[in-house]
Design an enzyme around this catalytic site. Sequence first.
Site, mmCIF file in Angstrom:
data_model
loop_
_atom_site.group_PDB
_atom_site.id
_atom_site.type_symbol
_atom_site.label_atom_id
_atom_site.label_comp_id
_atom_site.label_asym_id
_atom_site.label_seq_id
_atom_site.Cartn_x
_atom_site.Cartn_y
_atom_site.Cartn_z
ATOM 1 N N GLU A 439 83.270 43.159 20.035
ATOM 2 C CA GLU A 439 81.825 43.067 20.206
ATOM 3 C C GLU A 439 81.474 43.344 21.677
ATOM 4 O O GLU A 439 82.040 42.748 22.586
ATOM 5 C CB GLU A 439 81.421 41.640 19.804
ATOM 6 C CG GLU A 439 80.259 41.083 20.538
ATOM 7 C CD GLU A 439 80.161 39.559 20.395
ATOM 8 O OE1 GLU A 439 81.148 38.885 20.046
ATOM 9 O OE2 GLU A 439 79.071 39.060 20.647
ATOM 10 N N ASP A 512 83.478 36.879 20.561
ATOM 11 C CA ASP A 512 83.380 35.607 21.267
ATOM 12 C C ASP A 512 83.458 34.480 20.248
ATOM 13 O O ASP A 512 83.028 34.632 19.114
ATOM 14 C CB ASP A 512 82.017 35.491 21.986
ATOM 15 C CG ASP A 512 81.923 36.486 23.130
ATOM 16 O OD1 ASP A 512 82.969 36.991 23.559
ATOM 17 O OD2 ASP A 512 80.785 36.748 23.567
ATOM 18 N N ASP A 514 81.663 32.107 19.556
ATOM 19 C CA ASP A 514 80.383 31.395 19.522
ATOM 20 C C ASP A 514 79.581 31.819 18.294
ATOM 21 O O ASP A 514 80.087 32.540 17.431
ATOM 22 C CB ASP A 514 79.594 31.640 20.818
ATOM 23 C CG ASP A 514 79.234 33.117 20.968
ATOM 24 O OD1 ASP A 514 79.529 33.914 20.045
ATOM 25 O OD2 ASP A 514 78.657 33.476 22.007
ATOM 26 N N ASP A 516 77.025 33.853 17.901
ATOM 27 C CA ASP A 516 76.827 35.297 17.718
ATOM 28 C C ASP A 516 78.100 35.964 17.218
ATOM 29 O O ASP A 516 78.066 36.837 16.362
ATOM 30 C CB ASP A 516 76.435 35.945 19.049
ATOM 31 C CG ASP A 516 74.965 35.708 19.344
ATOM 32 O OD1 ASP A 516 74.241 35.275 18.421
ATOM 33 O OD2 ASP A 516 74.559 35.933 20.502
#
Length: 647
Positions: A439, A512, A514, A516
């Site tokens: 990403e 990541d 997280d 997102d």
Amino acid sequence: MTAYSYSDMEIKSEFDKNSSYTAKDIKVLEGLEPVRKRPSMYIGSTDERGLHHLINEVVDNCIDEAMAGYCTNIEIIIHTDGSISISDNGRGIPVDIHEKYGKPAVEVVMTILHSGGKFDKNVYKVSGGLHGVGIHVVNALSEWLEVMIKRNGKVYIQRYETGKPANELTVIGEATGTGTNIRFKPDNTIFETVKFSYETIINRARELSFLHPYIAIHVKDERSNKEEVFHHEGGIVELVDYLTTGNVPLHKPIYINGSREECVVEIAMKYVTDRESEEILSFVNSINTVDGGTHVTGFRSSLTKTFISYGIKNKIFKESDGISGEDVRNGLTAVISTKVIDPQFEGQTKAKLGNSAVRGVVESITSEMLYTYMEEHPADATKILNKIKINFEVREAVKRAKEQELAKRKSLLEGTLLPWKLADCSERDPSKTELFIVEGDSAGGSAKQGRMRSFQAILPLKGKILNIEKATADRIFNSDEIKALISTIGTSTQETFDISKLRYNRIIIMTDADVDGSHIITLLLTFFFRYMKPLVENGHIFIAQPPLYRISKGKETVYCYSDDEKNQQVAKYGDNVAIQRYKGLGEMNPHQLWETTMDPAKRLIIKMVIEDAIEADRLFSILMGSKVDERRKYIEEHASEVRNLDV
Ligand code: 0RA
């Protein structure tokens, strides 16, 4: 083979309703020793899958009783002592003395290999091929097994230890009604794990309850006090609704059924307007045929022919339109359940039906009933045919746009179709290579520098990819990110998918850790599930696990991948440790990224597998579909499981 199998209600049973089955009908071949010596030959493996196979084996026998019209309730209880009991209200295993052995039939059933019901053409086995080895196998692989039978107005019990009778069949009281209760504790010297999974058991119970609407299956876990009852009187029609819970329906499900000598066919189908892919779930004798087979081929070809001929006759299509099977199946969810005598299962996983006669039977039943349905429901028929027409027009438009786009790129990239963003590896043997989908451009940059160029390729994707479940095929295939993904992977999609063109053995999603990142993982998984399903089924898709913490003291550094691990390490190192929490891949330098997340020798990656076709399908429709209320409801019900998904 199942020890005892009975025909469905539609076919005359070989036994009459008054217990005409007696011990002499049991064929006898050999003893139980081979089963304990080579368990995998009988149940496939001795891991978790093999362990649950034992339950399926017993439950399949209960289902056979139910299909013969004698059983309506099945109860499965996971006990705290590591045993499990499965009871039903069928006829009860016969207890009369077997002529040849001079022992009660139940003892013969439990202790002799390949003792099977009389072979008869009119018998469907619930479990041909995949389960279906017989309850004696369960007995052989159990530390102990206790059977309780209610039959002839009496209650009988008998206990076995490692497959051998520990006592004689004994009457312990009077019974009202009939039934069988089998309780067993798997042998921990044989199985790698003896811990039953509630999830695995309820998934199979749910599947069976949709396939056998007249049975209620009660599952209870005494370890956690969880319990659930599965009973779906609507059968596979209800299953189709269940599978499309998150989608917008075009019409009420269509139900098709019929039988010919060779097999019984039941189909439920429904179109939705907010999903472009096709989802066909198929079963043979209650076994999910993941790789389809002749029953699915028959259904598909009949669908295409029938809709096209009805459409032309009613002047919705023109003869020259060139409508394809793909147009006909876009947005379709269907469940095909067939019962086949002596099914032949093919392929590596034995999950593909091979009997060629079934194709014609399914084809003719579908054509006949679908045509009649359309004549009787002209409004639904018009809606479906208009949808097919639009599918066709969109596909034509996309094809034209694609051709133009391809030509343009060809000239730009001098013959290569690979996206410019891809940092390819040098190895050309796809079985040795890996693709990291990363990403964002900055993490992509670190990955490109940190990777082992010989076998690792990097494809950075910009921001979020489209929500596949909601977007139309037109938009999906026009998205730059998707186009880059498809040409990088090489296999193409859906109808034209070809695994032999796969350019990388492992496709690893690296984001990541997280919200997102989780969202991107969900979107990518949805894309692979809907458009390149065999990649998921064959274990090519992985998720990278970047570390959450870096802990250092003096010269020593460790990386931790969970909070628990961090706490352990902090406790181990004591005071003065420096804890760095990683918020994203971008905070790691290329070397750290290699060491922690990309180096095959040290990294942690999770392989994506489809454990349960029904739940996977439904989960994706709900999480990514257009019904917000269904999504909220699902998330509230499964809050802990989907904690990491931002939807
Ligand atoms: C042999 C013959 C009959 C039923 C069964 C076995 C039977 C096996 C199991 C295993 C679990 N539940 C079961 N229920 C029945 C037919 C009995 C008859 O003809 O009366």
